[in-house]
Design a protein around this motif. Sequence first.
Motif, PDB file in Angstrom:
ATOM      1  N   LYS A 290      23.062   0.234  34.194  1.00 53.05           N
ATOM      2  CA  LYS A 290      24.268  -0.581  34.098  1.00 53.05           C
ATOM      3  C   LYS A 290      24.867  -0.525  32.698  1.00 53.05           C
ATOM      4  CE  LYS A 290      23.165  -3.710  37.898  1.00 53.05           C
ATOM      5  NZ  LYS A 290      22.722  -5.052  38.325  1.00 53.05           N
ATOM      6  N   MET A 291      24.007  -0.422  31.694  1.00 50.90           N
ATOM      7  CA  MET A 291      24.498  -0.308  30.322  1.00 50.90           C
ATOM      8  C   MET A 291      25.327   0.954  30.145  1.00 50.90           C
ATOM      9  SD  MET A 291      22.246   0.013  26.841  1.00 50.90           S
ATOM     10  CE  MET A 291      21.320  -1.481  27.204  1.00 50.90           C
ATOM     11  N   ALA A 292      24.820   2.062  30.651  1.00 50.00           N
ATOM     12  CA  ALA A 292      25.542   3.327  30.525  1.00 50.00           C
ATOM     13  C   ALA A 292      26.873   3.271  31.269  1.00 50.00           C
ATOM     14  CB  ALA A 292      24.680   4.472  31.053  1.00 50.00           C
ATOM     15  N   ALA A 293      26.852   2.753  32.480  1.00 48.14           N
ATOM     16  CA  ALA A 293      28.080   2.688  33.271  1.00 48.14           C
ATOM     17  C   ALA A 293      29.123   1.809  32.600  1.00 48.14           C
ATOM     18  CB  ALA A 293      27.762   2.166  34.671  1.00 48.14           C
ATOM     19  N   THR A 294      28.681   0.705  31.992  1.00 50.08           N
ATOM     20  CA  THR A 294      29.616  -0.232  31.367  1.00 50.08           C
ATOM     21  C   THR A 294      30.150   0.281  30.039  1.00 50.08           C
ATOM     22  OG1 THR A 294      28.480  -2.106  32.397  1.00 50.08           O
ATOM     23  CG2 THR A 294      29.876  -2.587  30.500  1.00 50.08           C
ATOM     24  N   ILE A 295      29.268   0.795  29.195  1.00 52.29           N
ATOM     25  CA  ILE A 295      29.673   1.172  27.836  1.00 52.29           C
ATOM     26  C   ILE A 295      30.228   2.589  27.773  1.00 52.29           C
ATOM     27  CG2 ILE A 295      28.814   1.553  25.481  1.00 52.29           C
ATOM     28  CD1 ILE A 295      26.829  -0.709  25.974  1.00 52.29           C
ATOM     29  N   LEU A 296      29.601   3.512  28.509  1.00 53.91           N
ATOM     30  CA  LEU A 296      30.022   4.912  28.452  1.00 53.91           C
ATOM     31  C   LEU A 296      30.923   5.315  29.599  1.00 53.91           C
ATOM     32  CD1 LEU A 296      26.608   6.555  27.457  1.00 53.91           C
ATOM     33  CD2 LEU A 296      28.400   5.668  25.948  1.00 53.91           C
ATOM     34  N   GLY A 297      30.945   4.501  30.647  1.00 52.84           N
ATOM     35  CA  GLY A 297      31.747   4.849  31.807  1.00 52.84           C
ATOM     36  C   GLY A 297      31.106   5.896  32.693  1.00 52.84           C
ATOM     37  N   THR A 298      29.833   6.210  32.446  1.00 54.96           N
ATOM     38  CA  THR A 298      29.101   7.193  33.235  1.00 54.96           C
ATOM     39  C   THR A 298      27.612   6.944  33.077  1.00 54.96           C
ATOM     40  OG1 THR A 298      28.651   9.567  33.544  1.00 54.96           O
ATOM     41  CG2 THR A 298      29.104   8.821  31.305  1.00 54.96           C
ATOM     42  N   THR A 299      26.839   7.343  34.073  1.00 46.72           N
ATOM     43  CA  THR A 299      25.383   7.233  33.974  1.00 46.72           C
ATOM     44  C   THR A 299      24.756   8.547  33.535  1.00 46.72           C
ATOM     45  OG1 THR A 299      25.182   7.738  36.340  1.00 46.72           O
ATOM     46  CG2 THR A 299      25.224   5.410  35.695  1.00 46.72           C
ATOM     47  N   GLN A 300      25.576   9.529  33.215  1.00 44.80           N
ATOM     48  CA  GLN A 300      25.075  10.815  32.742  1.00 44.80           C
ATOM     49  C   GLN A 300      25.189  10.880  31.221  1.00 44.80           C
ATOM     50  OE1 GLN A 300      27.043  13.999  34.917  1.00 44.80           O
ATOM     51  NE2 GLN A 300      25.669  13.709  36.650  1.00 44.80           N
ATOM     52  N   LEU A 301      24.038  10.954  30.565  1.00 44.39           N
ATOM     53  CA  LEU A 301      23.991  10.988  29.100  1.00 44.39           C
ATOM     54  C   LEU A 301      23.864  12.430  28.633  1.00 44.39           C
ATOM     55  CD1 LEU A 301      21.516   8.041  28.398  1.00 44.39           C
ATOM     56  CD2 LEU A 301      23.987   7.969  28.800  1.00 44.39           C
ATOM     57  N   LYS A 302      24.744  12.823  27.732  1.00 43.59           N
ATOM     58  CA  LYS A 302      24.717  14.185  27.204  1.00 43.59           C
ATOM     59  C   LYS A 302      23.831  14.267  25.970  1.00 43.59           C
ATOM     60  CE  LYS A 302      29.318  15.476  28.894  1.00 43.59           C
ATOM     61  NZ  LYS A 302      30.672  15.976  28.524  1.00 43.59           N
ATOM     62  N   SER A 303      23.120  15.375  25.870  1.00 42.03           N
ATOM     63  CA  SER A 303      22.275  15.631  24.703  1.00 42.03           C
ATOM     64  C   SER A 303      22.516  17.062  24.240  1.00 42.03           C
ATOM     65  CB  SER A 303      20.795  15.443  25.054  1.00 42.03           C
ATOM     66  OG  SER A 303      19.972  15.797  23.961  1.00 42.03           O
ATOM     67  N   THR A 304      22.854  17.226  22.964  1.00 42.99           N
ATOM     68  CA  THR A 304      23.121  18.551  22.415  1.00 42.99           C
ATOM     69  C   THR A 304      22.130  18.876  21.314  1.00 42.99           C
ATOM     70  OG1 THR A 304      24.735  17.633  20.854  1.00 42.99           O
ATOM     71  CG2 THR A 304      25.584  18.459  22.951  1.00 42.99           C
TER      72      THR A 304
END
Length: 508
Positions: A290-304
Amino acid sequence: MSDNPQNSVQPQDENKLVAERRAKLKQIRESVDVAFPNDFRPEHKAAQLQAQYGESSKEQLESEANVVSVAGRVIRSRGAFMVLQDTTGTIQLYVTKDARPFAKSVDLGDIIGVSGELHKSGKGDLYVNLDQYQLLTKSLRPLPDKFHGLSDQETRYRQRYVDLIANPEVRDVFTKRSQIINFIRNYLAERAFLEVETPMLQSIPGGASARPFVTHHNALDLDMFMRISPELYLKRLVVGGFERVFEINRNFRNEGLSTRHNPEFTMLEFYQAYADYNDLMDLTEDLLRKMAATILGTTQLKSTVKNGDGEVVEEKVYDLEKPFHRISVFDSILHFNADINAENISTIEAATEVCKKLSIPVKDIWGLGKLQIEIFEKTVEHRLDEPTFITQYPAEVSPLARRNDSNPFVTDRFEFFVGGREIANGFSELNDAEDQAERFMAQVAEKDAGDDEAMHYDGDYVCALEYGMPPTAGEGIGIDRLVMLFTDSPSIRDVILFPAMRPLLDTK
């Protein structure tokens, strides 16, 4: 006002530029009563104006003749335009004929207040006429080169104030950090958790296995320790009747520096009565999703992953929408090590041989549980890329966790990993006062044997347990590492405003 002479600064030129700016400030002091006024009140923010008027046409804005007022730092000059930066973003300022003398006196980095009509350029950019203007703060040092920014990592960490001015993406990281902490507070409050505060100065450093910072309380004439964890105090509150408590706390551990460790760091710790570690794993999944969906607008976190030149060499995506993996310490060792079988890690003798093959130095006092954890940390941790709960930690390395009912060798404990980083640690709490006292004594034996990170015996905490603590589960989440995950930051120093640094004058 010129861009290049003041923004493309070579080190040898900086003293000259500072001297020139000090001379300007001297002239200002001689010509006005107040050189640093505090009577300008901006009524608008850059982002607010962009959101409200960004879609308006040039003709519409001309007909409306909206008068706005903004304040901020001058960061660029573009011919007849200046660019002002406030806490929300940037907006252009148009230098009218009457404002030219003022504009020429302004240096990049100066903070000004401006009032004027809002318009839109032929290119579609909003700008504010310099109809009324005021110098609020004279900047005595030049800003970094606008093309290269403040790129030196060491300087960025030491002079975070300049880093925040020069690199807008850095402000975004710390804005998200604040949003994450606020989200956690609201999430837990909605579930009847009470936020509390516990001592940062403690007579016994408890709640974790770590080397503390030592200080001295003059009035009590007593050596004290900076908090390494609030755990034992929070559980005292559960004993006292607060069934759901949490603290977003600063902890201090006198240990090494790395991309994942800072001696001063922020943790969330929360405790829930009448719950076990499975309940907290479920809560953690829901919280992060829920944190990701609320703050980032997506549940997919990118890592580079970048090379030394800053080029991206690998990209990953962690999907928090999928169920997180759950696997025990024991099974994870077998899963990630084809050359290790169950018999290799089921006795002290066999596990010792595995450690030797892995070049892990073994201490005589270690039992099987400690040997297994050393093998796990050496061969498994860094390979836990996808969101994963590692469960059933040996009791030997979990002095505060409840033993598993069917297998007392392990505890009802988990650690949560993403991208090879530990993010959280939680377990069903040990509420058996006699068992806790025995485990504290085992920790004391390890400390006497030379383990600086072993726990002290906390008699008052044992006393609290003797009054009775309900079945409880507790968890700690590293806020700094969580922010690293959510902002794709490679180092913990990127998400701490003022990380620990060796003094510049220290030549060691």
